[in-house]
Design a protein around this motif. Structure first.
Motif, PDB file in Angstrom:
ATOM      1  N   LYS A  47      -6.491   2.678  -5.298  1.00 12.85           N
ATOM      2  CA  LYS A  47      -6.547   2.223  -3.907  1.00 12.85           C
ATOM      3  C   LYS A  47      -6.237   0.737  -3.863  1.00 12.85           C
ATOM      4  O   LYS A  47      -6.784  -0.043  -4.640  1.00 12.85           O
ATOM      5  CB  LYS A  47      -7.927   2.486  -3.308  1.00 12.85           C
ATOM      6  CG  LYS A  47      -8.027   2.112  -1.839  1.00 12.85           C
ATOM      7  CD  LYS A  47      -9.402   2.428  -1.270  1.00 12.85           C
ATOM      8  CE  LYS A  47      -9.484   2.050   0.202  1.00 12.85           C
ATOM      9  NZ  LYS A  47     -10.832   2.348   0.769  1.00 12.85           N
ATOM     10  N   THR A  48      -5.333   0.360  -2.958  1.00 19.61           N
ATOM     11  CA  THR A  48      -4.931  -1.038  -2.820  1.00 19.61           C
ATOM     12  C   THR A  48      -5.581  -1.640  -1.587  1.00 19.61           C
ATOM     13  O   THR A  48      -5.510  -1.064  -0.493  1.00 19.61           O
ATOM     14  CB  THR A  48      -3.400  -1.151  -2.712  1.00 19.61           C
ATOM     15  OG1 THR A  48      -2.797  -0.548  -3.856  1.00 19.61           O
ATOM     16  CG2 THR A  48      -2.970  -2.599  -2.633  1.00 19.61           C
ATOM     17  N   GLU A  49      -6.200  -2.786  -1.743  1.00 20.32           N
ATOM     18  CA  GLU A  49      -6.913  -3.426  -0.638  1.00 20.32           C
ATOM     19  C   GLU A  49      -6.572  -4.904  -0.594  1.00 20.32           C
ATOM     20  O   GLU A  49      -6.347  -5.545  -1.627  1.00 20.32           O
ATOM     21  CB  GLU A  49      -8.420  -3.243  -0.803  1.00 20.32           C
ATOM     22  CG  GLU A  49      -9.231  -3.756   0.391  1.00 20.32           C
ATOM     23  CD  GLU A  49     -10.697  -3.437   0.258  1.00 20.32           C
ATOM     24  OE1 GLU A  49     -11.491  -4.399   0.140  1.00 20.32           O
ATOM     25  OE2 GLU A  49     -11.058  -2.242   0.248  1.00 20.32           O
TER      26      GLU A  49
ATOM     27  N   GLN B  82       0.805  -1.215   0.000  1.00 15.12           N
ATOM     28  CA  GLN B  82       0.000   0.000   0.000  1.00 15.12           C
ATOM     29  C   GLN B  82       0.842   1.271   0.000  1.00 15.12           C
ATOM     30  O   GLN B  82       0.288   2.364  -0.029  1.00 15.12           O
ATOM     31  CB  GLN B  82      -0.928   0.019   1.219  1.00 15.12           C
ATOM     32  CG  GLN B  82      -1.962  -1.098   1.237  1.00 15.12           C
ATOM     33  CD  GLN B  82      -2.805  -1.066   2.491  1.00 15.12           C
ATOM     34  OE1 GLN B  82      -2.287  -1.001   3.608  1.00 15.12           O
ATOM     35  NE2 GLN B  82      -4.121  -1.112   2.320  1.00 15.12           N
ATOM     36  N   ALA B  83       2.139   1.133   0.035  1.00 16.23           N
ATOM     37  CA  ALA B  83       3.010   2.298   0.186  1.00 16.23           C
ATOM     38  C   ALA B  83       3.118   3.097  -1.110  1.00 16.23           C
ATOM     39  O   ALA B  83       3.211   2.530  -2.206  1.00 16.23           O
ATOM     40  CB  ALA B  83       4.395   1.855   0.639  1.00 16.23           C
TER      41      ALA B  83
ATOM     42  N   THR C   8      -5.495  -3.726  -6.587  1.00 14.10           N
ATOM     43  CA  THR C   8      -5.566  -2.280  -6.785  1.00 14.10           C
ATOM     44  C   THR C   8      -6.743  -1.951  -7.707  1.00 14.10           C
ATOM     45  O   THR C   8      -6.884  -2.545  -8.774  1.00 14.10           O
ATOM     46  CB  THR C   8      -4.257  -1.747  -7.394  1.00 14.10           C
ATOM     47  OG1 THR C   8      -3.163  -2.096  -6.533  1.00 14.10           O
ATOM     48  CG2 THR C   8      -4.312  -0.237  -7.546  1.00 14.10           C
ATOM     49  N   PHE C   9      -7.569  -1.018  -7.278  1.00 17.68           N
ATOM     50  CA  PHE C   9      -8.720  -0.606  -8.075  1.00 17.68           C
ATOM     51  C   PHE C   9      -8.868   0.910  -7.997  1.00 17.68           C
ATOM     52  O   PHE C   9      -8.212   1.581  -7.178  1.00 17.68           O
ATOM     53  CB  PHE C   9      -9.996  -1.301  -7.587  1.00 17.68           C
ATOM     54  CG  PHE C   9     -10.331  -1.029  -6.137  1.00 17.68           C
ATOM     55  CD1 PHE C   9     -11.179   0.006  -5.779  1.00 17.68           C
ATOM     56  CD2 PHE C   9      -9.781  -1.817  -5.136  1.00 17.68           C
ATOM     57  CE1 PHE C   9     -11.473   0.261  -4.454  1.00 17.68           C
ATOM     58  CE2 PHE C   9     -10.062  -1.564  -3.804  1.00 17.68           C
ATOM     59  CZ  PHE C   9     -10.914  -0.529  -3.461  1.00 17.68           C
ATOM     60  N   LYS C  10      -9.714   1.450  -8.848  1.00 19.15           N
ATOM     61  CA  LYS C  10      -9.945   2.888  -8.896  1.00 19.15           C
ATOM     62  C   LYS C  10     -11.115   3.242  -7.989  1.00 19.15           C
ATOM     63  O   LYS C  10     -12.142   2.567  -7.963  1.00 19.15           O
ATOM     64  CB  LYS C  10     -10.244   3.339 -10.325  1.00 19.15           C
ATOM     65  CG  LYS C  10      -9.114   3.076 -11.321  1.00 19.15           C
ATOM     66  CD  LYS C  10      -7.922   3.977 -11.068  1.00 19.15           C
ATOM     67  CE  LYS C  10      -6.849   3.769 -12.140  1.00 19.15           C
ATOM     68  NZ  LYS C  10      -5.690   4.655 -11.948  1.00 19.15           N
ATOM     69  N   GLU C  11     -10.907   4.337  -7.255  1.00 23.83           N
ATOM     70  CA  GLU C  11     -11.958   4.833  -6.375  1.00 23.83           C
ATOM     71  C   GLU C  11     -12.149   6.325  -6.587  1.00 23.83           C
ATOM     72  O   GLU C  11     -11.163   7.065  -6.707  1.00 23.83           O
ATOM     73  CB  GLU C  11     -11.614   4.549  -4.906  1.00 23.83           C
ATOM     74  CG  GLU C  11     -12.695   4.932  -3.920  1.00 23.83           C
ATOM     75  CD  GLU C  11     -12.299   4.638  -2.484  1.00 23.83           C
ATOM     76  OE1 GLU C  11     -11.360   5.318  -1.996  1.00 23.83           O
ATOM     77  OE2 GLU C  11     -12.889   3.738  -1.854  1.00 23.83           O
TER      78      GLU C  11
END
Length: 350
Positions: free
Chosen positions: A295-297, A190-191, A281-284
């Protein structure tokens, strides 16, 4: 006129010097002629006040070191309890659902577990560790405790004679502990580039804390490749030397193991058939910025051998920190200053 004024000034100066010399001579004669056991008025009071101040400062130092160790210990305990509860109950994670592995996310380091200061583990760790580091720093124990002080002539190499080992012990490990508590890290997945700056500062603080303490305590005890100092043969007993060396061995062992496992866990273990953490990782859409941001989840947690290595890595860092705290407690337990018996009544100041 100027000559007369100059002569008058010289004469007055000469008279004052003669008067001062006569006073010193009289004081010296009275000191030489006084009988044993006879003291001037107030002389005993000054000695008692000076002894009280010295004993008070050094006893205060030992108390600060003790409470610094206690707060440091509580920081690790609360962070572990909260993190373990999140691990065994995935429903308390922000995702709100159980991961396919059936386990919650288990971080490989204490720093990763407490990286979010908005979560309970982060709040507890920051509060207790920073207070503990502050107490240790304010104690000035390298200069106040006889079983730690090795003299101002013991100079750190490569410092051009400007930094002594007591000064190194005073500033380097406690400041490293403060950096670890205040500059949090972020999981590598997530960095962002700016997060890597904080990660670098955090890792530097960890090196200052653990490696710095191992080196300066090694110099004090004559541990490993460091020769035993003559002063510590008089100020550190054999039993104390044994327990402090045991704590130092424990710090070095667990820290080396932790660094090794951290390097292993950075490898792409999923390519070797192991179950690693899975991040997506997806777009938010960000309303404030009126744009989409990546955004990485976490979508699945590690299992099997990878989970085992992460647990061992985490526990090795915990044991390393607890060994350092045990070293503080050993110093406090064997120091003479904590036994100082102060007067029951303070001197008047008016």
């Amino acid at each position: 006129l100027k000559a007369k004024l100059a002569c008058s000034h010289l004469i007055n100066s000469y008279r004052r010097m003669r008067s001062f010399k006569a006073t010193l001579t009289g004081l010296e004669e009275s000191l030489l002629d006084r009988k044993p056991g006879v003291t001037f008025q107030g002389e005993n009071d000054v000695k008692e006040q000076l002894a009280f101040i010295i004993a008070y400062e050094r006893k205060k130092c030992s108390s600060l070191l003790w409470f610094g160790a206690v707060f440091g210990f509580l920081g690790f305990v609360f962070a572990f309890v909260i993190g373990f509860c999140k691990f065994v109950n995935p429903y308390v994670n922000p995702s709100g659902h159980a991961y396919p592995s059936g386990w919650g996310y288990f971080p490989a380091t204490v720093s990763e577990m407490v990286h979010n200061p908005q979560e309970p583990a982060g709040k507890c760790f920051f509060a207790f560790e920073f207070i503990g580091a502050f107490f240790v720093f304010m104690s000035w124990y390298p200069w106040e405790l006889r079983n730690v002080y090795i003299g101002d002539s013991a100079i750190v190499p490569l410092t051009c004679g400007t930094i002594s080992w007591p000064m190194f012990r005073q500033f380097v490990p406690p400041c490293g502990m403060m950096l670890v508590a205040t500059v949090t890290t972020t999981p590598f997945a997530q960095a962002t580039p700016l997060d890597y700056v904080c990660i670098g500062i955090h890792l530097t603080g960890a090196v200052l804390l653990f490696a710095g303490y191992v080196v300066v305590e090694g110099v004090t005890l004559g541990w490993a490749c460091f020769p035993r100092l003559e002063v510590t043969r008089r100020t550190i007993g054999e039993k104390e030397h044994f327990f402090r060396s045991l704590c130092l061995n424990s710090i070095a062992f667990w820290y080396i193991l932790f660094c090794t496992l951290t390097g292993v866990l950075l490898l792409p273990l999923d390519k070797f058939g192991f179950t690693n953490d899975e991040w997506m990782t997806f777009k938010e859409f960000d309303v404030a910025m009126n744009s989409t941001i990546p955004k990485t989840e976490l979508v699945n947690t590690a299992g099997g051998l990878v989970l085992f290595l992460k647990i061992v890595s985490y526990m090795s860092e915990v044991f390393c920190g607890l060994s350092l705290i045990a070293s503080f407690v050993s110093i406090w337990f064997y120091c003479d200053e904590r036994h100082a018996d102060l007067a029951d009544e303070l001197f008047k100041v008016t």
